[in-house]
Scaffold this motif. Structure first.
Motif, mmCIF file in Angstrom:
data_model
loop_
_atom_site.group_PDB
_atom_site.id
_atom_site.type_symbol
_atom_site.label_atom_id
_atom_site.label_comp_id
_atom_site.label_asym_id
_atom_site.label_seq_id
_atom_site.Cartn_x
_atom_site.Cartn_y
_atom_site.Cartn_z
ATOM 1 N N MET A 240 0.880 -1.361 0.068
ATOM 2 C CA MET A 240 -0.003 -0.021 -0.063
ATOM 3 C C MET A 240 0.803 1.221 -0.038
ATOM 4 O O MET A 240 0.334 2.508 0.278
ATOM 5 C CB MET A 240 -1.025 -0.039 1.050
ATOM 6 N N ASN A 241 1.997 1.242 -0.235
ATOM 7 C CA ASN A 241 3.093 2.330 -0.023
ATOM 8 C C ASN A 241 2.701 3.247 -1.298
ATOM 9 O O ASN A 241 2.840 2.864 -2.545
ATOM 10 C CB ASN A 241 4.417 1.956 -0.079
ATOM 11 N N GLN A 242 2.844 4.430 -1.056
ATOM 12 C CA GLN A 242 2.785 5.461 -2.016
ATOM 13 C C GLN A 242 3.881 5.781 -2.498
ATOM 14 O O GLN A 242 5.164 5.789 -1.759
ATOM 15 C CB GLN A 242 2.301 6.733 -1.632
ATOM 16 N N ASP A 243 4.241 5.848 -3.879
ATOM 17 C CA ASP A 243 5.748 6.194 -4.197
ATOM 18 C C ASP A 243 5.773 7.724 -4.014
ATOM 19 O O ASP A 243 4.711 8.572 -4.259
ATOM 20 C CB ASP A 243 6.364 5.649 -5.344
ATOM 21 N N THR A 244 7.035 8.518 -4.563
ATOM 22 C CA THR A 244 7.095 9.885 -4.405
ATOM 23 C C THR A 244 6.268 10.539 -5.304
ATOM 24 O O THR A 244 5.695 11.663 -5.213
ATOM 25 C CB THR A 244 8.581 10.068 -4.836
ATOM 26 N N LEU A 245 6.045 9.778 -6.614
ATOM 27 C CA LEU A 245 5.312 10.439 -7.583
ATOM 28 C C LEU A 245 3.710 10.888 -7.392
ATOM 29 O O LEU A 245 3.294 11.691 -7.859
ATOM 30 C CB LEU A 245 5.238 9.583 -8.974
ATOM 31 N N THR A 246 3.408 9.977 -6.207
ATOM 32 C CA THR A 246 1.771 10.268 -5.945
ATOM 33 C C THR A 246 1.650 11.054 -4.494
ATOM 34 O O THR A 246 0.797 11.335 -4.140
ATOM 35 C CB THR A 246 1.316 9.000 -5.969
ATOM 36 N N GLU B 207 13.176 14.805 5.694
ATOM 37 C CA GLU B 207 13.224 13.575 5.014
ATOM 38 C C GLU B 207 13.219 13.610 3.606
ATOM 39 O O GLU B 207 13.092 14.391 2.994
ATOM 40 C CB GLU B 207 11.872 12.885 5.636
ATOM 41 N N PRO B 208 14.055 12.450 3.059
ATOM 42 C CA PRO B 208 14.404 12.485 1.619
ATOM 43 C C PRO B 208 13.208 12.633 0.972
ATOM 44 O O PRO B 208 12.123 11.577 1.207
ATOM 45 C CB PRO B 208 15.345 11.183 1.631
ATOM 46 N N GLY C 276 15.721 6.562 -2.602
ATOM 47 C CA GLY C 276 16.895 6.293 -2.313
ATOM 48 C C GLY C 276 17.910 7.290 -2.072
ATOM 49 O O GLY C 276 19.153 7.100 -1.864
ATOM 50 N N ALA C 277 17.264 8.744 -1.918
ATOM 51 C CA ALA C 277 18.243 9.718 -1.483
ATOM 52 C C ALA C 277 18.631 9.468 0.069
ATOM 53 O O ALA C 277 17.947 8.886 0.652
ATOM 54 C CB ALA C 277 17.465 10.974 -1.402
ATOM 55 N N PRO C 278 19.869 9.917 0.389
ATOM 56 C CA PRO C 278 20.248 9.454 1.604
ATOM 57 C C PRO C 278 19.531 10.245 2.643
ATOM 58 O O PRO C 278 19.310 11.435 2.397
ATOM 59 C CB PRO C 278 21.861 10.059 1.566
ATOM 60 N N PRO C 279 19.531 9.974 4.015
ATOM 61 C CA PRO C 279 18.775 10.928 5.046
ATOM 62 C C PRO C 279 19.653 11.837 5.261
ATOM 63 O O PRO C 279 20.949 11.845 5.276
ATOM 64 C CB PRO C 279 18.816 9.831 6.002
#
Lengths: 198, 598
Positions: free
Chosen positions: A1-7, A21-22, A26-29
Motif C-alpha cells: 500500500m506504499n505510495q511512491d514519491t510520484l503520488t 526526510e528524503p 533512494g536519497a540519503p537521509p
C-alpha cells in the motif's frame, strides 16, 4: 500500500521537506551534527534530567561537556548531537520543556568558537620521541607528563584539530586517551534565529 | 546570560484566596516539617487528599490527627488507586489532585498513575515519603530512588532538604502541575525533614527562571491564519483535551459556529464541542467515526487545537490528511511538528488564540463540504445487531437516555472505553474522563471515586458513572469499598463478556482466532457478590429487557455505589476500526468486511 514519491500530494512533500526526510526514492537521509548550548540550574539532578531526556526519547548524544558559569547557580552544557530537521527541532523543544533549563541555543548555524581538550599518552622512546615532540610542537600541544617510555601530551583546539593530532599519534602507539567533549560559544551577539526552532 | 528571574503572578482565584486565608494564622510560627507540610497543602486549597500511610510519612499522619487540617483525607486501599483518584478529581473539577504516600513500595505503586497523568496532561501532585536524608543511597528499609524512577514521567520532581523549603516547593509543584500543559509533579519528603522543626513561611510569588507559559500569538501569525482559513474550501477543526484544560470550550464552540467549520475531537476532546451540534463529527482515529476520518483525509485545512496527533488518531502518519495544511494551536511546543508538520503554529493558550482569531475571520461558505460530510455520515453509520442478545452498545444508549448527557462518565480501557466514546454523545466539557495516552486498565473505578469526591468538595451535583470491562474492573476493585465508606453514589457499570475484549478482538481480526490467555470465564469472580461484599448495592442484567430495570434500580441508590453487571455478548467487536499502523483510509467497518473500506 506504499505510495511512491510520484503520488505524494504537495502537502506531503512540504511535510517531508520540513522534516528533512528524503523526498526522492533512494536519497540519503539528511542527518546533521549540531552543537547545542544549554544554561541549566546548577542543582542536584538537573544534568541527569537532560541526559535522561536524550535516552528516554531515543536521541543521539555524541558528547556532553558541563561546567559552572560565572553565576554559581547556573551551569553550562555543551551538547553535540545529530539528527534530521525534525529530530533536532524536537531535541531543542524537549530541552526547553525541562523546568531546569534556563536557555537553549543551537549554535551550529551561528559564528562560534569551539574547543576540545585532549590528554593523550603516547608510547615512544629514542628517535621516535623527537618525532612525537615535533608534531606536538606543530599542534601547539604541551607535555604534561614524562617517563622513559611514555609522553603525556595535552592538546587543545577544535575537534578536527584534535582528531588530526590523535591520528598522527596512532602509529606510535596510544596508551590512553581522554577527551573533554566539545565546548562552544557564539562569537558575536546572538543573531536572530530562523523560523524552524526558536 | 539570561535576564534576572521574574516572579510569575498567581491569579487570585477563589481557591487561591481561600488557601491564603487558611494559613495566615500560621505564618512565622515554629512547627514540625510535617505540620508545615499540612498547612502548605491548605495554602493550595487542596480539598481532598488521597493517601495511604506508612513509616516514612507517619509523622504527617500523626500531625493530621493532631492539627485537623481543613482538607479531607481519603484512605485508598492501593496507592495506584490514589493516583487515579487524584486524576479523576483533577479532571472532573479542573483543580489539582493531591496524593500522599509513603516511601519505597508506596512510591512505586503510584508510578502507573503518574505515568498516566503525564501522558494525559492531568494536574496532580504526588507527595512521597522518603528515608531520612543521611540514609539516602544506603539501601535503607523501604528506600527507592523516587526522583530517578519518576524523572521521565513527571513534569518536574523535587527532593525536599529542609522544613522551611516545604511551602515554596509545594507552591511551585501546584503551579507547575496546573499551568501551561498540566501534568504530574512529584515531591519527595525525607522523614527527617518532616520531623525537624522550622518556621512556616509562605511567599506567593513563583520564581522559576526556567519555566514560563508561552504566548506566541502575534499579528503575523494571526494574519496568516486568517488567509489560510479564508482560502480553504474544506476546513476541519481537530480538537483535543487541551481545549478542556484551557477552559476554551465555549470559545471553541463560538469559533466553529461563527465560521461554520465542522469539528472532530480526539478521545480526550470528547465533550469540548457538543456532539448534538450539526457541525460535530464525533471522534476521529482508530475507533472514530468513519465520516470523521473521511473528512480528515479530504480536508484542505486542519486546525488542530490542544491536540497532539497521537498515533491512535493518525494511524500511518505519512498518509494522514494528505491534502491538508495544518494550523496547530498548542501550549506545549514539543507537540508542535512532532508527528505532523504544522504549517502555522500558535504556541499559546487555546482560549486566547481562538478568541483573538474569531473576530478576524469571515464565516466560511462551505455548503458543499458540509453536504459531502453529511453523505459520508449516511454511508457508514454506527450500528450493532438488534437480535435479542445483550450488547454493550444498547446498554450505553440506555444510560445516555437515563442521564440526558448530564453526568460524568469515566471509562476504563479497551472495548468499553471505545463504545462509550462512540455511543454516549457528550455535550459538556469534563463529562468524559478516561485514560487515553497510557491506556491504563483499572483507571475507571478509582478515578470515579476521585471525581465523585471532587465534585462533592466543590458542591457540584452530577451523577458519576464508572464504565468498566470485566478485565479492568478487577485491577483496582479494592477501591469499591472506599467509595462505599465515603458514601459516594457512583453508578458502576461492568460490561462483562468474560474476556479481555479488546485483545480478543485483535486476536480474532489479526491472529487467526488464537484467543491466547484472554478468556476470563474461570477467573472472574461473581461481580454482584463482590460488590455486595464491598458494601455496595449490586444488580445484574443478562437480557436486553432487564437493562432498563437495572439502571432504574441503580439510580435509586443514593448513599453508596451501585454496581451493575451486564452480561454482554463476548464476540461483540468495536467498529469501525483503523488497524494499528494503517492509514485512516483503511477502516474496517464490520467483522464481515475485513477488506479495506475506501
Amino acid at each position: 500500500m506504499n505510495q511512491d514519491t510520484l503520488t505524494l500530494t504537495p502537502q506531503q512533500l512540504i511535510r517531508k521537506r520540513a522534516a528533512g526526510e528524503p523526498v526522492e526514492p533512494g536519497a540519503p537521509p539528511q542527518i546533521h551534527q549540531r552543537i547545542i548550548n544549554v544554561l541549566l540550574e546548577n542543582s542536584m539532578g538537573a544534568l541527569i534530567r537532560v541526559v535522561n531526556m536524550f535516552s528516554a526519547r531515543g536521541f543521539n548524544l555524541d558528547s556532553v561537556a558541563v561546567g559552572v558559569t560565572d553565576d554559581p547557580t547556573i551551569s553550562r552544557l555543551c551538547i553535540v548531537t545529530s539528527g534530521n530537521e525534525r529530530v533536532i527541532s524536537q531535541i531543542l523543544r524537549q530541552l526547553n520543556r525541562l523546568v531546569d533549563t534556563i536557555q537553549v541555543d543551537d549554535v551550529t548555524g551561528a559564528d562560534f568558537v569551539e574547543r576540545e581538550l585532549c590528554i593523550i599518552k603516547v608510547r615512544c622512546r629514542g628517535a621516535k620521541r623527537a618525532e612525537v615532540l615535533q608534531v606536538n610542537e606543530i599542534f601547539r600541544g604541551r607535555v604534561v607528563d614524562v617517563t622513559p617510555d611514555v609522553l603525556a601530551l595535552e592538546i587543545v583546539g577544535p575537534t578536527r584539530k584534535v582528531d588530526a593530532f590523535v591520528n598522527l599519534m596512532r602509529p606510535h602507539g596510544i596508551d590512553e586517551i581522554a577527551r573533554s567533549g566539545r565546548v562552544a560559544m557564539q562569537r558575536a551577539p546572538q543573531p536572530e534565529h530562523g523560523p524552524e526552532h526558536d | 546570560m539570561p535576564s534576572a528571574s521574574t516572579a510569575a503572578a498567581v491569579a487570585d482565584t477563589p481557591q487561591r484566596l481561600r488557601g491564603k486565608a487558611a494559613v495566615q494564622q500560621y505564618i512565622g510560627k515554629k512547627m514540625s516539617g510535617a505540620e508545615i507540610f499540612l498547612h502548605a497543602l491548605e495554602a493550595e486549597d487542596a480539598r481532598v487528599v488521597f493517601g495511604h500511610p506508612g513509616g516514612a510519612v507517619i509523622h504527617v499522619y500523626d500531625e493530621m490527627a493532631r492539627v485537623q487540617p481543613n482538607f479531607k483525607h481519603v484512605l485508598v486501599r492501593h496507592e495506584q488507586g490514589g493516583t487515579h483518584a487524584a486524576e479523576g478529581y483533577a479532571k472532573a473539577t479542573g483543580e489539582v489532585g493531591t496524593v500522599l504516600v509513603t516511601s519505597g513500595p508506596g512510591a512505586t505503586n503510584t508510578v502507573t498513575g503518574i505515568a498516566d497523568a503525564f501522558m494525559d496532561s492531568v494536574p496532580i501532585v504526588v507527595f512521597t515519603g522518603q528515608v531520612p536524608l543521611p540514609l539516602i543511597g544506603n539501601d535503607a528499609f523501604q528506600e527507592t530512588d523516587t526522583l530517578g524512577v519518576t524523572r521521565s514521567i513527571t513534569k518536574h520532581n523535587y527532593l525536599v532538604r529542609a522544613p522551611e523549603d516545604i511551602p515554596r516547593i509545594v507552591h511551585e509543584a501546584y503551579h507547575l502541575a496546573r499551568t501551561g500543559r498540566p501534568g504530574p509533579v512529584v515531591v519527595d519528603l525525607p522523614k527527617d525533614v518532616l520531623m525537624a522543626e522550622g518556621v512556616f513561611r509562605f511567599n506567593e510569588a513563583i520564581r522559576m527562571r526556567g519555566y514560563s507559559v508561552p504566548h506566541e500569538c502575534d499579528e503575523v501569525r494571526l494574519r496568516r491564519a486568517v488567509r489560510m482559513i479564508e482560502s480553504s474550501q474544506r476546513p476541519l477543526l481537530y480538537v483535543g483535551g487541551g481545549v478542556i484544560n484551557a477552559n476554551a470550550c465555549e470559545a471553541l464552540t463560538e469559533f466553529a459556529r461563527h465560521m461554520n467549520i465542522p469539528v472532530t475531537t480526539s478521545l480526550h476532546g470528547l465533550g469540548a464541542f457538543p456532539e448534538d451540534d450539526p457541525l460535530s463529527l464525533g471522534m476521529l482515529g482508530m475507533h472514530g467515526m468513519w465520516w470523521a476520518n473521511q473528512a480528515v483525509q479530504h480536508a484542505d485545512l486542519i486546525i488542530a487545537v490542544g491536540a497532539r496527533f497521537d498515533d491512535r488518531v493518525t494511524g500511518m502518519v505519512d498518509r494522514w490528511a494528505p491534502h491538508a495544511a495544518i494550523i496547530h494551536i498548542e501550549i506545549d511546543k514539543s507537540c508542535i511538528s512532532k508527528n505532523i508538520y504544522a504549517d502555522l503554529a500558535f504556541n499559546a493558550d487555546a482560549r486566547a488564540v481562538l478568541e483573538e482569531l474569531r473576530p478576524l475571520v469571515r464565516p466560511r461558505k462551505v455548503k458543499r463540504w458540509l453536504n459531502k460530510i453529511r453523505d459520508w455520515r449516511k454511508e457508514c453509520p454506527l450500528s450493532y445487531a438488534d437480535d435479542g442478545e445483550l450488547r454493550p452498545q444498547f446498554v450505553l444508549e440506555r444510560l445516555r437516555a437515563k442521564t440526558g448527557g448530564n453526568a460524568v462518565a469515566i471509562t476504563d480501557v479497551g472495548q468499553n472505553q471505545m463504545w462509550a466514546a462512540q455511543y454516549l454523545k457528550f455535550t459538556q466539557p469534563r463529562s468524559h474522563i478516561t485514560s487515553g495516552g497510557l491506556g491504563t486498565m483499572g483507571f475507571s473505578l478509582p478515578a470515579a471515586l476521585g471525581a465523585g469526591l471532587g465534585l462533592r468538595a466543590y458542591g457540584i451535583d452530577k451523577t458519576v458513572i464508572s464504565i468498566n470491562g470485566d478485565g479492568g474492573f478487577m485491577m483496582n476493585a479494592q477501591e469499591l469499598a472506599v467509595a462505599a465508606a465515603h458514601g459516594v453514589p457512583l453508578k458502576v457499570v461492568i460490561m462483562n463478556n468474560n474476556f479481555l475484549g479488546m485483545v480478543r478482538q485483535w486476536q480474532e481480526l489479526f491472529h487467526e482466532n488464537r484467543f491466547s490467555h484472554t478468556d476470563l470465564t474461570d477467573t472472574n469472580p461473581d461481580f454482584v457478590q463482590l460488590a455486595r461484599a464491598s458494601r455496595c448495592a449490586a444488580f445484574r442484567a443478562e437480557r436486553p429487557d432487564q437493562v432498563e430495570d437495572v439502571i432504574d434500580q441503580a439510580w435509586a441508590v443514593d448513599d453508596r455505589p451501585a454496581v451493575m453487571e451486564f452480561r454482554v455478548v463476548k464476540e461483540e467487536m468495536v467498529f469501525p476500526m483503523v488497524p494499528a499502523g494503517k492509514s485512516s483510509d483503511e477502516m474496517i467497518t464490520s467483522r464481515h468486511a475485513p477488506e479495506t473500506f475506501v
